[in-house]
Scaffold this motif. Sequence first.
Motif, PDB file in Angstrom:
ATOM      1  N   ILE A   1      -4.848   1.078  -4.670  1.00 45.64           N
ATOM      2  CA  ILE A   1      -5.319   2.065  -5.639  1.00 45.64           C
ATOM      3  C   ILE A   1      -4.331   3.227  -5.717  1.00 45.64           C
ATOM      4  O   ILE A   1      -4.058   3.891  -4.723  1.00 45.64           O
ATOM      5  N   GLY A   2      -3.807   3.496  -6.921  1.00 48.59           N
ATOM      6  CA  GLY A   2      -2.815   4.558  -7.090  1.00 48.59           C
ATOM      7  C   GLY A   2      -1.484   4.138  -6.514  1.00 48.59           C
ATOM      8  O   GLY A   2      -0.918   4.823  -5.648  1.00 48.59           O
ATOM      9  N   THR A   3      -0.936   3.041  -7.005  1.00 47.64           N
ATOM     10  CA  THR A   3       0.206   2.382  -6.369  1.00 47.64           C
ATOM     11  C   THR A   3       1.503   3.172  -6.440  1.00 47.64           C
ATOM     12  O   THR A   3       2.369   3.015  -5.594  1.00 47.64           O
ATOM     13  N   GLY A   4       1.686   4.027  -7.448  1.00 47.71           N
ATOM     14  CA  GLY A   4       2.933   4.791  -7.540  1.00 47.71           C
ATOM     15  C   GLY A   4       4.131   3.879  -7.751  1.00 47.71           C
ATOM     16  O   GLY A   4       4.216   3.161  -8.742  1.00 47.71           O
ATOM     17  N   THR A   5       5.054   3.891  -6.814  1.00 48.79           N
ATOM     18  CA  THR A   5       6.253   3.051  -6.906  1.00 48.79           C
ATOM     19  C   THR A   5       5.972   1.593  -6.584  1.00 48.79           C
ATOM     20  O   THR A   5       6.844   0.748  -6.756  1.00 48.79           O
ATOM     21  N   GLY A   6       4.766   1.294  -6.075  1.00 42.91           N
ATOM     22  CA  GLY A   6       4.443  -0.065  -5.668  1.00 42.91           C
ATOM     23  C   GLY A   6       4.778  -0.364  -4.219  1.00 42.91           C
ATOM     24  O   GLY A   6       4.652  -1.502  -3.768  1.00 42.91           O
ATOM     25  N   VAL A   7       5.157   0.665  -3.450  1.00 46.10           N
ATOM     26  CA  VAL A   7       5.629   0.421  -2.086  1.00 46.10           C
ATOM     27  C   VAL A   7       4.542  -0.160  -1.187  1.00 46.10           C
ATOM     28  O   VAL A   7       4.793  -1.098  -0.412  1.00 46.10           O
ATOM     29  N   LEU A   8       3.299   0.356  -1.281  1.00 47.48           N
ATOM     30  CA  LEU A   8       2.240  -0.174  -0.416  1.00 47.48           C
ATOM     31  C   LEU A   8       1.814  -1.570  -0.854  1.00 47.48           C
ATOM     32  O   LEU A   8       1.478  -2.409  -0.009  1.00 47.48           O
ATOM     33  N   ALA A   9       1.822  -1.843  -2.145  1.00 42.57           N
ATOM     34  CA  ALA A   9       1.526  -3.200  -2.621  1.00 42.57           C
ATOM     35  C   ALA A   9       2.553  -4.178  -2.080  1.00 42.57           C
ATOM     36  O   ALA A   9       2.218  -5.308  -1.684  1.00 42.57           O
ATOM     37  N   ALA A  10       3.814  -3.756  -2.027  1.00 45.15           N
ATOM     38  CA  ALA A  10       4.866  -4.617  -1.483  1.00 45.15           C
ATOM     39  C   ALA A  10       4.653  -4.866   0.008  1.00 45.15           C
ATOM     40  O   ALA A  10       4.849  -5.991   0.496  1.00 45.15           O
ATOM     41  N   VAL A  11       4.239  -3.830   0.749  1.00 43.78           N
ATOM     42  CA  VAL A  11       3.973  -3.996   2.182  1.00 43.78           C
ATOM     43  C   VAL A  11       2.825  -4.978   2.402  1.00 43.78           C
ATOM     44  O   VAL A  11       2.884  -5.854   3.282  1.00 43.78           O
ATOM     45  N   LEU A  12       1.773  -4.873   1.592  1.00 42.84           N
ATOM     46  CA  LEU A  12       0.637  -5.796   1.720  1.00 42.84           C
ATOM     47  C   LEU A  12       1.058  -7.226   1.401  1.00 42.84           C
ATOM     48  O   LEU A  12       0.643  -8.175   2.085  1.00 42.84           O
TER      49      LEU A  12
ATOM     50  N   VAL B   1      -6.723  -0.524  -0.308  1.00 40.27           N
ATOM     51  CA  VAL B   1      -5.904   0.556   0.239  1.00 40.27           C
ATOM     52  C   VAL B   1      -5.788   1.667  -0.793  1.00 40.27           C
ATOM     53  O   VAL B   1      -5.571   1.402  -1.987  1.00 40.27           O
ATOM     54  N   CYS B   2      -5.932   2.891  -0.329  1.00 38.06           N
ATOM     55  CA  CYS B   2      -5.781   4.045  -1.230  1.00 38.06           C
ATOM     56  C   CYS B   2      -5.078   5.176  -0.492  1.00 38.06           C
ATOM     57  O   CYS B   2      -5.495   5.560   0.605  1.00 38.06           O
ATOM     58  N   ASN B   3      -4.001   5.653  -1.064  1.00 40.49           N
ATOM     59  CA  ASN B   3      -3.279   6.820  -0.549  1.00 40.49           C
ATOM     60  C   ASN B   3      -3.387   7.909  -1.608  1.00 40.49           C
ATOM     61  O   ASN B   3      -2.461   8.129  -2.388  1.00 40.49           O
ATOM     62  N   PRO B   4      -4.533   8.610  -1.678  1.00 35.55           N
ATOM     63  CA  PRO B   4      -4.732   9.593  -2.744  1.00 35.55           C
ATOM     64  C   PRO B   4      -3.883  10.831  -2.506  1.00 35.55           C
ATOM     65  O   PRO B   4      -3.354  11.034  -1.405  1.00 35.55           O
ATOM     66  N   PRO B   5      -3.745  11.684  -3.518  1.00 36.54           N
ATOM     67  CA  PRO B   5      -3.078  12.969  -3.288  1.00 36.54           C
ATOM     68  C   PRO B   5      -3.778  13.716  -2.159  1.00 36.54           C
ATOM     69  O   PRO B   5      -5.000  13.715  -2.064  1.00 36.54           O
ATOM     70  N   TRP B   6      -2.995  14.345  -1.314  1.00 34.04           N
ATOM     71  CA  TRP B   6      -3.529  14.888  -0.080  1.00 34.04           C
ATOM     72  C   TRP B   6      -4.145  16.274  -0.214  1.00 34.04           C
ATOM     73  O   TRP B   6      -4.858  16.728   0.681  1.00 34.04           O
ATOM     74  N   LEU B   7      -3.873  16.985  -1.297  1.00 36.81           N
ATOM     75  CA  LEU B   7      -4.361  18.355  -1.421  1.00 36.81           C
ATOM     76  C   LEU B   7      -5.259  18.496  -2.639  1.00 36.81           C
ATOM     77  O   LEU B   7      -4.878  18.070  -3.738  1.00 36.81           O
TER      78      LEU B   7
END
Length: 406
Positions: free
Chosen positions: A232-243, A296-302
């Motif tokens: 969720i919120g893939t951005g560059t796709g880096v976490l999707a690639a890790v998965l 997996v979700c890495n949302p904005p932290w602030l």
Amino acid sequence: MPARIEWTDSHSDSSDTSSTSNAHTSQARWHSESRAPVPRRVVVADDTTDAATAHRLACEGTALLWRGDFHGARQLLAAIARRVDRKALAPAPARTPAESFHLHRRARGHRARVLGMLLVLLEEKRGEGEYGEAEYGLALRRAPDVRAACRAAYGPPDGPVAVSLRELLGVLGAHEWRLKGVPVPALGGARIHPHYGVFSPVRGEYVDLVARAPLPVAVRLGAARPRTAFDIGTGTGVLAAVLARRGLDRVVATDINPRAVTCARENLQLLGFGGQVEVVSGSLFPGPEGGAALVVCNPPWLPGRPTSAVEQGVYDSGGAMLSGFLSGLAERLEPGGEGWLVLSDLAEHLQLRTRAQLLADIGAAGLRVVGRLDTVPRHPRAADTGDPLHAARAAEVTSLWRLAPA
């Protein structure tokens, strides 16, 4: 109708210094990635414009359209920045972390507004050859080649467009990063190529958490059917690639930012995961139905309102993304599945959110914590004692929260 700016170019007859008969008014489309409003007034500036005058005009809300040497414009921008920084008030020691954060952000906003008043004109040029496509041009002495970087950031040109020099420098720098790429140890050193307006994975500690967290039961024991993960919120796709690299049979990645969707698709194709990962446009979970063994979700932290596309990777307005992920997670998990929330506690140190509030939100969403992995930041700002937010950054911990239905 697109917003436009207007200015007067004056070309006086050298025999009569008071003559303005050759002055003419020009217009251009206005563009600002930070959503800055159209300047109320625009004057022409060149190598004869001094920094004190430029700073005063910029503070008053008058934009300066640069007509001189490109490197002279960069020097003027740096000189204005020094004046802004000298006038900035140092935070009082008695202020709370939350007050220091808001004052710091307000000061940075003022700084960005003032520096954003130095403008350049991107003109539309015809490319080489009889049927050459339109290209961006920067008609300044010693100007760099902006064609590829501006096309990548803005798309094809559509007439002259005025942008801040600060934004253009960001576009050029981002294009260099896109060409060079960011090495990711969790991908065996392969590179991720961030596009302009997409948050770059330069802080690799959160990527490492996803690479080493124990896979949930639904993934380990789900060999009889395709093991699916959502990013969720893939951005560059880096976490999707890790998965995908960790053996998930199918990964569906979502992002609300059109630039991020394009960026992730290109990166995943380059890494060889194009057939394994599907990237779709969406704010949270993909599609109305269907579940996953891992989400997996890495949302904005602030919590806070982003002021540009890049800031959408840092600020979560009203905590909407975090809240939406937690509230919708339980019903999208397969039996034995987990949701991985990757979140820094910087907001807690800045008194923008409490740990009790986060745990209460997890419980209210019908979830329980089954494990947590922590890591500390490795970026240079964590060791910068001159940073007004140094105490919070030095204490920051990034965690991967393993969540399952209660």
